[in-house]
Design a protein around this motif. Structure first.
Motif, PDB file in Angstrom:
ATOM      1  N   PRO A   1      40.202  40.838  45.103  1.00 47.36           N
ATOM      2  CA  PRO A   1      41.005  41.569  46.080  1.00 47.36           C
ATOM      3  C   PRO A   1      40.829  43.079  45.885  1.00 47.36           C
ATOM      4  N   MET A   2      41.078  43.822  46.948  1.00 46.06           N
ATOM      5  CA  MET A   2      40.873  45.263  46.911  1.00 46.06           C
ATOM      6  C   MET A   2      41.895  45.955  46.016  1.00 46.06           C
ATOM      7  N   THR A   3      43.107  45.439  45.932  1.00 51.03           N
ATOM      8  CA  THR A   3      44.119  46.044  45.075  1.00 51.03           C
ATOM      9  C   THR A   3      44.508  45.056  43.998  1.00 51.03           C
ATOM     10  N   ILE A   4      44.770  45.578  42.844  1.00 50.38           N
ATOM     11  CA  ILE A   4      45.165  44.715  41.725  1.00 50.38           C
ATOM     12  C   ILE A   4      46.618  44.299  41.923  1.00 50.38           C
ATOM     13  N   GLY A   5      46.904  43.031  41.780  1.00 50.07           N
ATOM     14  CA  GLY A   5      48.267  42.529  41.915  1.00 50.07           C
ATOM     15  C   GLY A   5      48.609  42.066  43.318  1.00 50.07           C
ATOM     16  N   ALA A   6      47.713  42.267  44.270  1.00 52.07           N
ATOM     17  CA  ALA A   6      47.983  41.822  45.635  1.00 52.07           C
ATOM     18  C   ALA A   6      47.761  40.314  45.730  1.00 52.07           C
ATOM     19  N   VAL A   7      48.536  39.661  46.570  1.00 49.22           N
ATOM     20  CA  VAL A   7      48.402  38.226  46.764  1.00 49.22           C
ATOM     21  C   VAL A   7      47.686  38.008  48.098  1.00 49.22           C
ATOM     22  N   ALA A   8      46.567  37.323  48.028  1.00 48.62           N
ATOM     23  CA  ALA A   8      45.782  37.073  49.227  1.00 48.62           C
ATOM     24  C   ALA A   8      46.422  35.952  50.045  1.00 48.62           C
ATOM     25  N   PRO A   9      46.245  35.958  51.358  1.00 46.63           N
ATOM     26  CA  PRO A   9      46.793  34.882  52.190  1.00 46.63           C
ATOM     27  C   PRO A   9      46.287  33.494  51.787  1.00 46.63           C
ATOM     28  N   VAL A  10      45.037  33.425  51.335  1.00 43.45           N
ATOM     29  CA  VAL A  10      44.489  32.135  50.906  1.00 43.45           C
ATOM     30  C   VAL A  10      45.261  31.616  49.696  1.00 43.45           C
ATOM     31  N   SER A  11      45.631  32.510  48.795  1.00 45.17           N
ATOM     32  CA  SER A  11      46.404  32.114  47.618  1.00 45.17           C
ATOM     33  C   SER A  11      47.762  31.563  48.019  1.00 45.17           C
ATOM     34  N   LEU A  12      48.405  32.199  48.996  1.00 47.27           N
ATOM     35  CA  LEU A  12      49.705  31.712  49.464  1.00 47.27           C
ATOM     36  C   LEU A  12      49.586  30.332  50.094  1.00 47.27           C
ATOM     37  N   ILE A  13      48.528  30.097  50.829  1.00 48.59           N
ATOM     38  CA  ILE A  13      48.323  28.784  51.447  1.00 48.59           C
ATOM     39  C   ILE A  13      48.115  27.724  50.373  1.00 48.59           C
ATOM     40  N   ILE A  14      47.356  28.042  49.347  1.00 44.13           N
ATOM     41  CA  ILE A  14      47.126  27.087  48.261  1.00 44.13           C
ATOM     42  C   ILE A  14      48.429  26.797  47.520  1.00 44.13           C
ATOM     43  N   ILE A  15      49.215  27.827  47.254  1.00 45.01           N
ATOM     44  CA  ILE A  15      50.501  27.637  46.569  1.00 45.01           C
ATOM     45  C   ILE A  15      51.436  26.777  47.414  1.00 45.01           C
ATOM     46  N   ALA A  16      51.485  27.026  48.727  1.00 43.47           N
ATOM     47  CA  ALA A  16      52.336  26.230  49.613  1.00 43.47           C
ATOM     48  C   ALA A  16      51.888  24.770  49.651  1.00 43.47           C
ATOM     49  N   ALA A  17      50.585  24.532  49.662  1.00 44.36           N
ATOM     50  CA  ALA A  17      50.066  23.161  49.690  1.00 44.36           C
ATOM     51  C   ALA A  17      50.414  22.425  48.401  1.00 44.36           C
ATOM     52  N   VAL A  18      50.286  23.097  47.275  1.00 39.75           N
ATOM     53  CA  VAL A  18      50.613  22.464  45.992  1.00 39.75           C
ATOM     54  C   VAL A  18      52.109  22.176  45.917  1.00 39.75           C
ATOM     55  N   ALA A  19      52.935  23.118  46.378  1.00 36.86           N
ATOM     56  CA  ALA A  19      54.383  22.891  46.379  1.00 36.86           C
ATOM     57  C   ALA A  19      54.740  21.714  47.273  1.00 36.86           C
ATOM     58  N   LEU A  20      54.078  21.591  48.408  1.00 37.59           N
ATOM     59  CA  LEU A  20      54.325  20.463  49.313  1.00 37.59           C
ATOM     60  C   LEU A  20      53.945  19.143  48.657  1.00 37.59           C
TER      61      LEU A  20
END
Length: 82
Positions: free
Chosen positions: A7-26
């Motif tokens: 990612p361009m900035t350190i510590g930023a959460v990419a949209p793909v990461s959020l989708i993966i986290i949501a899928a795992v939580a589901l």
């Protein structure tokens, strides 16, 4: 080549990461428990914020003393009524 994947900035959460986290939580919690989990997390965060904001609003010592006197008077009245 691997630099393009970072990612361009350190510590930023990419949209793909959020989708993966949501899928795992589901997968872990299931579709019925996930809304309940979200509500409880939201309620917890709200209560935490309210408590954190209340830390700066300390009462004056006189007000605290008046409240203590009121409570003691109320307890004495209840004791007398018994």
């Amino acid at each position: 080549m691997s630099v393009l994947l970072l990612p361009m900035t350190i510590g930023a959460v990419a949209p793909v990461s959020l989708i993966i986290i949501a899928a795992v939580a589901l997968l872990i919690f299931g579709p019925t428990k996930l809304p309940q989990l979200g509500r409880s997390v939201g309620t917890t965060v709200k209560e935490f914020k309210e408590g954190f904001n209340g830390l700066g609003e300390d009462e004056k010592p006189e007000e605290k003393k008046e409240e203590v006197v009121k409570i003691q008077t109320k307890q004495e009245d209840e004791t007398i009524q018994r």
